[in-house]
Design an enzyme around this catalytic site. Sequence first.
Site, PDB file in Angstrom:
ATOM      1  N   PRO A 117     -76.019  48.265  80.452  1.00 53.67           N
ATOM      2  CA  PRO A 117     -74.969  48.944  79.673  1.00 53.67           C
ATOM      3  C   PRO A 117     -75.341  50.405  79.435  1.00 53.67           C
ATOM      4  CG  PRO A 117     -75.497  46.809  78.705  1.00 53.67           C
ATOM      5  CD  PRO A 117     -76.545  47.080  79.743  1.00 53.67           C
ATOM      6  N   ALA A 118     -74.338  51.272  79.545  1.00 53.24           N
ATOM      7  CA  ALA A 118     -74.573  52.717  79.488  1.00 53.24           C
ATOM      8  C   ALA A 118     -75.091  53.183  78.135  1.00 53.24           C
ATOM      9  CB  ALA A 118     -73.276  53.448  79.830  1.00 53.24           C
ATOM     10  N   LEU A 119     -74.821  52.417  77.076  1.00 58.43           N
ATOM     11  CA  LEU A 119     -75.205  52.856  75.726  1.00 58.43           C
ATOM     12  C   LEU A 119     -75.918  51.720  75.014  1.00 58.43           C
ATOM     13  CD1 LEU A 119     -74.975  54.796  73.276  1.00 58.43           C
ATOM     14  CD2 LEU A 119     -72.622  54.037  73.004  1.00 58.43           C
TER      15      LEU A 119
ATOM     16  N   LEU B  96     -78.936  50.722  71.578  1.00 60.65           N
ATOM     17  CA  LEU B  96     -79.529  51.147  70.308  1.00 60.65           C
ATOM     18  C   LEU B  96     -81.039  51.276  70.467  1.00 60.65           C
ATOM     19  CD1 LEU B  96     -78.996  51.515  67.127  1.00 60.65           C
ATOM     20  CD2 LEU B  96     -79.956  49.201  66.963  1.00 60.65           C
TER      21      LEU B  96
ATOM     22  N   ASP C 294     -82.909  48.565  72.762  1.00 63.53           N
ATOM     23  CA  ASP C 294     -84.151  49.030  73.376  1.00 63.53           C
ATOM     24  C   ASP C 294     -85.310  48.874  72.397  1.00 63.53           C
ATOM     25  OD1 ASP C 294     -85.478  50.634  75.643  1.00 63.53           O
ATOM     26  OD2 ASP C 294     -86.148  51.649  73.813  1.00 63.53           O
TER      27      ASP C 294
ATOM     28  N   TYR D 154     -93.638  49.246  68.972  1.00 61.35           N
ATOM     29  CA  TYR D 154     -92.789  49.629  67.821  1.00 61.35           C
ATOM     30  C   TYR D 154     -93.051  48.715  66.615  1.00 61.35           C
ATOM     31  CZ  TYR D 154     -90.161  52.277  71.386  1.00 61.35           C
ATOM     32  OH  TYR D 154     -89.806  53.114  72.415  1.00 61.35           O
TER      33      TYR D 154
ATOM     34  N   LYS E 112     -91.188  46.678  76.213  1.00 62.43           N
ATOM     35  CA  LYS E 112     -92.120  47.448  77.054  1.00 62.43           C
ATOM     36  C   LYS E 112     -93.562  46.990  76.883  1.00 62.43           C
ATOM     37  CE  LYS E 112     -89.061  51.364  76.116  1.00 62.43           C
ATOM     38  NZ  LYS E 112     -88.677  51.289  74.698  1.00 62.43           N
TER      39      LYS E 112
ATOM     40  N   HIS F 158     -94.650  50.933  79.663  1.00 62.40           N
ATOM     41  CA  HIS F 158     -94.263  51.952  78.688  1.00 62.40           C
ATOM     42  C   HIS F 158     -94.738  53.361  79.082  1.00 62.40           C
ATOM     43  CE1 HIS F 158     -93.224  52.263  74.135  1.00 62.40           C
ATOM     44  NE2 HIS F 158     -92.916  53.370  74.751  1.00 62.40           N
TER      45      HIS F 158
END
Length: 317
Positions: free
Chosen positions: A15-17, A19, A45, A50, A79, A112
């Site tokens: 998908p192009a967009l 979060l 993402d 994270y 990642k 990553h």
Amino acid sequence: MTIATFPLNDGHAIPALGLGTWKSADDDAYRAVKEALRVGYQHIDGAWIYGNEEQVGRALAESVAEGVVAREDVFVTTKLWNCFHRPEDVEKGCRESLAKLGLEQVDLYLVHWPIAFRPGVIMPEDEEGFLPLSEAPLAATWEAMLALREKGLAKSVGVSNVSPSTLRQLVADTGVAPAVNQVELHPYNPQPELMATCAELGVHLTAYSPLGSMDRPATMKGEDEPPLLKSPKVAAVADAEGLTPAQLLIAWAIARGTSVIPKSTNAGRIAENFAAGEATPGADALAALDAIETRYRYVNPSSLLRPGITHDGDFWA
Ligand SMILES: NC(=O)c1ccc[n+]([C@@H]2O[C@H](COP(=O)([O-])OP(=O)(O)OC[C@H]3O[C@@H](n4cnc5c(N)ncnc54)[C@H](OP(=O)(O)O)[C@@H]3O)[C@@H](O)[C@H]2O)c1
């Protein structure tokens, strides 16, 4: 609203967009992902480093259980952290992420950084913490990533922060181009050579830090950084297009053929950014952003580089 997708070289689509979730701490990450899925995002993402994969996974599981979204309609990226680069550690890194996310498979698994740390070292304090590329060559890590795809732990596999020369070398060494290279891309860091190389090799680019990443920790910030979201040029073009600066930057990224993953934990801005998925700025507006001459890289890993140990020359992008 349905967001467009871009094809990947392995037959899947992204998908192009989406979060972004870097710096989204604990419950903020949970609430942001829940809100994003509620308003229609289908791409999240994340990353092992994270530290919020459990919260991301909980938000996804609850949203699926509540009928907000089907698992197969959400493209989940995570990642491999730098301490899992030895081929025998790659599956361990992936399985740790899958366990935290509560998933059997991610849609996209990325290396990553093209930098290796010794097993167990999350952030090296000195040179001893680095694993020389001679001991964990990127090509060997990449072969192990391909094995994860074969095992079904990831639908697609790719890399992140990889320069044109390193990408070419990786393809030459292994014969398999990554599906995706996720790098910093925005009008201050448009990376035209990398765009051309990825187009030639059939590697899709995802644009990270598309809004200038101003919530980075102070230790990661340079002096007198030019704040992208406050650029008068971006503001003027956005105003003329009836968009906010963030929406224009997101629409510009998609118009270049890159997927884009703005981070927000604020419900209003999550919705604002999502609406950019159907914005259609005119050719003049896009050209005005292309013509911006300021150059700045917000995510700069130079403190993590040890020439002679981790790399030779221009290996990251
Ligand atoms: N592969 C890699 O090495 C790598 C490196 C960096 C980033 N990434 C990925 O890319 C994602 C995005 O990059 P990023 O987090 O560095 O930065 P970013 O998305 O460029 O910027 C995030 C900042 O912009 C603010 N913001 C979001 N929407 C806004 C809007 N509409 N108007 C004004 N401000 C807005 C956010 O604040 P609020 O949250 O308060 O809205 C936050 O301070 C990351 O979260 C991560 O998933 C990957």
